[in-house]
Design a protein around this motif. Structure first.
Motif, PDB file in Angstrom:
ATOM      1  N   ILE A  46     -33.462   4.155 -55.427  1.00 48.26           N
ATOM      2  CA  ILE A  46     -33.928   4.092 -56.810  1.00 48.26           C
ATOM      3  C   ILE A  46     -33.159   5.131 -57.632  1.00 48.26           C
ATOM      4  O   ILE A  46     -32.694   4.855 -58.742  1.00 48.26           O
ATOM      5  CB  ILE A  46     -35.449   4.349 -56.909  1.00 48.26           C
ATOM      6  N   GLY A  47     -33.025   6.328 -57.067  1.00 51.23           N
ATOM      7  CA  GLY A  47     -32.280   7.370 -57.759  1.00 51.23           C
ATOM      8  C   GLY A  47     -30.801   7.052 -57.882  1.00 51.23           C
ATOM      9  O   GLY A  47     -30.182   7.278 -58.925  1.00 51.23           O
ATOM     10  N   MET A  48     -30.213   6.497 -56.807  1.00 47.65           N
ATOM     11  CA  MET A  48     -28.782   6.177 -56.824  1.00 47.65           C
ATOM     12  C   MET A  48     -28.469   5.061 -57.812  1.00 47.65           C
ATOM     13  O   MET A  48     -27.588   5.193 -58.669  1.00 47.65           O
ATOM     14  CB  MET A  48     -28.327   5.769 -55.425  1.00 47.65           C
ATOM     15  N   LEU A  49     -29.204   3.952 -57.706  1.00 50.02           N
ATOM     16  CA  LEU A  49     -28.969   2.821 -58.603  1.00 50.02           C
ATOM     17  C   LEU A  49     -29.385   3.156 -60.032  1.00 50.02           C
ATOM     18  O   LEU A  49     -28.753   2.712 -60.989  1.00 50.02           O
ATOM     19  CB  LEU A  49     -29.722   1.587 -58.105  1.00 50.02           C
ATOM     20  N   GLY A  50     -30.464   3.928 -60.177  1.00 49.54           N
ATOM     21  CA  GLY A  50     -30.892   4.325 -61.516  1.00 49.54           C
ATOM     22  C   GLY A  50     -29.804   5.088 -62.246  1.00 49.54           C
ATOM     23  O   GLY A  50     -29.563   4.869 -63.438  1.00 49.54           O
ATOM     24  N   LYS A  51     -29.105   5.973 -61.535  1.00 49.06           N
ATOM     25  CA  LYS A  51     -28.004   6.733 -62.144  1.00 49.06           C
ATOM     26  C   LYS A  51     -26.869   5.800 -62.556  1.00 49.06           C
ATOM     27  O   LYS A  51     -26.350   5.883 -63.678  1.00 49.06           O
ATOM     28  CB  LYS A  51     -27.490   7.779 -61.163  1.00 49.06           C
ATOM     29  N   LEU A  52     -26.472   4.903 -61.661  1.00 46.43           N
ATOM     30  CA  LEU A  52     -25.374   3.982 -61.965  1.00 46.43           C
ATOM     31  C   LEU A  52     -25.742   3.018 -63.077  1.00 46.43           C
ATOM     32  O   LEU A  52     -24.938   2.755 -63.984  1.00 46.43           O
ATOM     33  CB  LEU A  52     -24.993   3.205 -60.702  1.00 46.43           C
ATOM     34  N   PHE A  53     -26.959   2.483 -63.038  1.00 45.08           N
ATOM     35  CA  PHE A  53     -27.413   1.564 -64.089  1.00 45.08           C
ATOM     36  C   PHE A  53     -27.429   2.268 -65.443  1.00 45.08           C
ATOM     37  O   PHE A  53     -27.040   1.689 -66.466  1.00 45.08           O
ATOM     38  CB  PHE A  53     -28.811   1.037 -63.767  1.00 45.08           C
ATOM     39  N   PHE A  59     -32.349  13.907 -51.859  1.00 45.56           N
ATOM     40  CA  PHE A  59     -32.623  13.965 -50.422  1.00 45.56           C
ATOM     41  C   PHE A  59     -32.063  12.714 -49.743  1.00 45.56           C
ATOM     42  O   PHE A  59     -32.219  11.606 -50.256  1.00 45.56           O
ATOM     43  CB  PHE A  59     -34.128  14.062 -50.166  1.00 45.56           C
ATOM     44  N   PRO A  60     -31.441  12.845 -48.582  1.00 47.11           N
ATOM     45  CA  PRO A  60     -30.912  11.678 -47.862  1.00 47.11           C
ATOM     46  C   PRO A  60     -32.029  10.803 -47.304  1.00 47.11           C
ATOM     47  O   PRO A  60     -33.176  11.240 -47.177  1.00 47.11           O
ATOM     48  CB  PRO A  60     -30.071  12.307 -46.742  1.00 47.11           C
ATOM     49  N   GLU A  61     -31.660   9.568 -46.948  1.00 47.58           N
ATOM     50  CA  GLU A  61     -32.659   8.625 -46.428  1.00 47.58           C
ATOM     51  C   GLU A  61     -33.352   9.154 -45.179  1.00 47.58           C
ATOM     52  O   GLU A  61     -34.526   8.867 -44.953  1.00 47.58           O
ATOM     53  CB  GLU A  61     -31.992   7.276 -46.096  1.00 47.58           C
ATOM     54  N   LEU A  62     -32.622   9.932 -44.369  1.00 46.88           N
ATOM     55  CA  LEU A  62     -33.199  10.430 -43.119  1.00 46.88           C
ATOM     56  C   LEU A  62     -34.393  11.345 -43.389  1.00 46.88           C
ATOM     57  O   LEU A  62     -35.389  11.300 -42.663  1.00 46.88           O
ATOM     58  CB  LEU A  62     -32.132  11.173 -42.315  1.00 46.88           C
ATOM     59  N   VAL A  63     -34.298  12.166 -44.439  1.00 45.12           N
ATOM     60  CA  VAL A  63     -35.417  13.036 -44.803  1.00 45.12           C
ATOM     61  C   VAL A  63     -36.611  12.201 -45.266  1.00 45.12           C
ATOM     62  O   VAL A  63     -37.756  12.432 -44.853  1.00 45.12           O
ATOM     63  CB  VAL A  63     -34.998  14.031 -45.898  1.00 45.12           C
ATOM     64  N   GLY A 113     -35.533   2.501 -50.006  1.00 40.21           N
ATOM     65  CA  GLY A 113     -35.919   2.126 -51.362  1.00 40.21           C
ATOM     66  C   GLY A 113     -36.034   3.330 -52.281  1.00 40.21           C
ATOM     67  O   GLY A 113     -35.466   3.338 -53.387  1.00 40.21           O
ATOM     68  N   VAL A 114     -36.745   4.358 -51.862  1.00 38.22           N
ATOM     69  CA  VAL A 114     -36.964   5.531 -52.717  1.00 38.22           C
ATOM     70  C   VAL A 114     -35.641   6.246 -53.010  1.00 38.22           C
ATOM     71  O   VAL A 114     -35.355   6.618 -54.154  1.00 38.22           O
ATOM     72  CB  VAL A 114     -37.970   6.506 -52.059  1.00 38.22           C
ATOM     73  N   HIS A 115     -34.817   6.425 -51.974  1.00 39.10           N
ATOM     74  CA  HIS A 115     -33.532   7.104 -52.186  1.00 39.10           C
ATOM     75  C   HIS A 115     -32.646   6.316 -53.137  1.00 39.10           C
ATOM     76  O   HIS A 115     -32.036   6.884 -54.060  1.00 39.10           O
ATOM     77  CB  HIS A 115     -32.825   7.293 -50.845  1.00 39.10           C
ATOM     78  N   ALA A 130     -35.388  -1.017 -54.567  1.00 41.61           N
ATOM     79  CA  ALA A 130     -34.678  -0.041 -55.393  1.00 41.61           C
ATOM     80  C   ALA A 130     -34.094  -0.684 -56.644  1.00 41.61           C
ATOM     81  O   ALA A 130     -34.191  -0.119 -57.739  1.00 41.61           O
ATOM     82  CB  ALA A 130     -33.568   0.613 -54.572  1.00 41.61           C
ATOM     83  N   ALA A 131     -33.475  -1.869 -56.497  1.00 40.40           N
ATOM     84  CA  ALA A 131     -32.851  -2.527 -57.637  1.00 40.40           C
ATOM     85  C   ALA A 131     -33.883  -2.901 -58.700  1.00 40.40           C
ATOM     86  O   ALA A 131     -33.631  -2.775 -59.905  1.00 40.40           O
ATOM     87  CB  ALA A 131     -32.104  -3.782 -57.165  1.00 40.40           C
ATOM     88  N   VAL A 132     -35.067  -3.351 -58.259  1.00 40.29           N
ATOM     89  CA  VAL A 132     -36.115  -3.737 -59.214  1.00 40.29           C
ATOM     90  C   VAL A 132     -36.688  -2.508 -59.920  1.00 40.29           C
ATOM     91  O   VAL A 132     -36.824  -2.477 -61.152  1.00 40.29           O
ATOM     92  CB  VAL A 132     -37.235  -4.516 -58.493  1.00 40.29           C
ATOM     93  N   LEU A 133     -37.004  -1.467 -59.160  1.00 40.14           N
ATOM     94  CA  LEU A 133     -37.638  -0.285 -59.742  1.00 40.14           C
ATOM     95  C   LEU A 133     -36.646   0.596 -60.496  1.00 40.14           C
ATOM     96  O   LEU A 133     -37.056   1.437 -61.297  1.00 40.14           O
ATOM     97  CB  LEU A 133     -38.338   0.528 -58.650  1.00 40.14           C
TER      98      LEU A 133
END
Length: 260
Positions: A147-154, A118-122, A143-145, A82-85
């Motif tokens: 990417i969206g979280m870190l992408g927003k913060l970054f 969507f949460p990681e469980l989904v 990782g996929v979930h 997630a951090a890389v992508l």
């Protein structure tokens, strides 16, 4: 007059909030309370107070130590992906990098919104169906979930960066990529690293539940132990998760202080 208006508005919002609370209390279904058993509660507490230490490690690979280690690996790899992508997503989403084409930043932010909706469980359920049950599905879900979280913060940190630093670099002839690698990256790297470490802690908690749907980790034996009411096993698993999260919090806290 203004103070009175503020007090009036405060009372109005408090009244609305209390009305919602009262509505929730009145419409809640309390029928399940009829099945409440004090004896069963005492049995659960007695079982939880006697952890099954034999499950901690037995060399089978299905013991608590091995599964907690697997959970940490799932969380670590998922967060790393997630951090890389999230970096290229950030370069698309940051509005101050696309002042001449603001629609590009809107597309990037929409991608982040969709990924974290969507949460990681989904995601875990989806990837279990796609790649089969196992740790890889858990890694992909986290990782996929994230990417969206870190992408927003970054993106938010990129947009909030002090423009004077960029202007000073441009004043001495630096181009876009030079300001990126010699100004933005050194300034943002410690902040991004801190975000990644924080989300690694969150990923460990998430990875502990992904086993419920077959995505590896400690979740599967936990739910099996609960279903079979093996409370001593539930106790040692919960104790292991709590200790792991506590130690991880201490370690990442030390690292984050070093990054400041």
């Amino acid at each position: 007059m203004m103070v009175k208006d503020i007090k009036k508005r405060t009372w109005v919002w408090c009244s609305i909030f209390m009305a919602f609370v009262l509505l929730a209390l009145l419409t809640l279904d309390y029928s399940s309370l009829s099945t409440f058993s004090l004896t069963m509660g005492q049995e659960v507490i007695r079982g939880l107070s006697k952890p099954d230490w034999s499950f901690f490690y037995d060399g089978s690979g299905e013991d608590l130590f091995s599964l907690l280690l697997l959970t940490l690996v799932i969380a670590c790899l998922g967060t790393l992906i997630a951090a890389v992508l999230a970096i290229p997503i950030t370069l698309i989403s940051a509005a101050n990098l696309w002042q001449s084409a603001p629609w590009v930043a809107k597309i990037g932010k929409m991608i982040c919104n969709v990924l974290r909706a969507f949460p990681e469980l989904v995601y875990a359920i989806i990837f279990v169906k796609v790649v089969g049950p196992g740790p890889f599905a858990g890694v992909m879900a986290i990782g996929v979930h994230q990417i969206g979280m870190l992408g927003k913060l970054f993106t938010e940190e990129m947009e909030a960066m002090n423009d004077h630093l960029i202007e000073e670099a441009q004043a001495v002839g630096a181009n876009f990529w030079q300001t990126m690698f010699f100004v933005r990256v050194p300034y943002l790297a410690p902040i991004y690293s801190s975000f990644a470490l924080n989300h690694f802690e969150i990923a460990v908690r998430s990875a502990a539940t992904l086993g419920l749907v077959g995505a590896g980790g400690i979740g599967a034996p936990l739910i099996f132990a609960i279903q079979t009411r093996t409370w001593s096993k539930v106790s040692i698993i919960l104790l292991g998760v709590v200790v792991t999260v506590f130690l991880l919090d201490q370690l990442t806290g030390i690292i984050r202080k070093k990054l400041r």
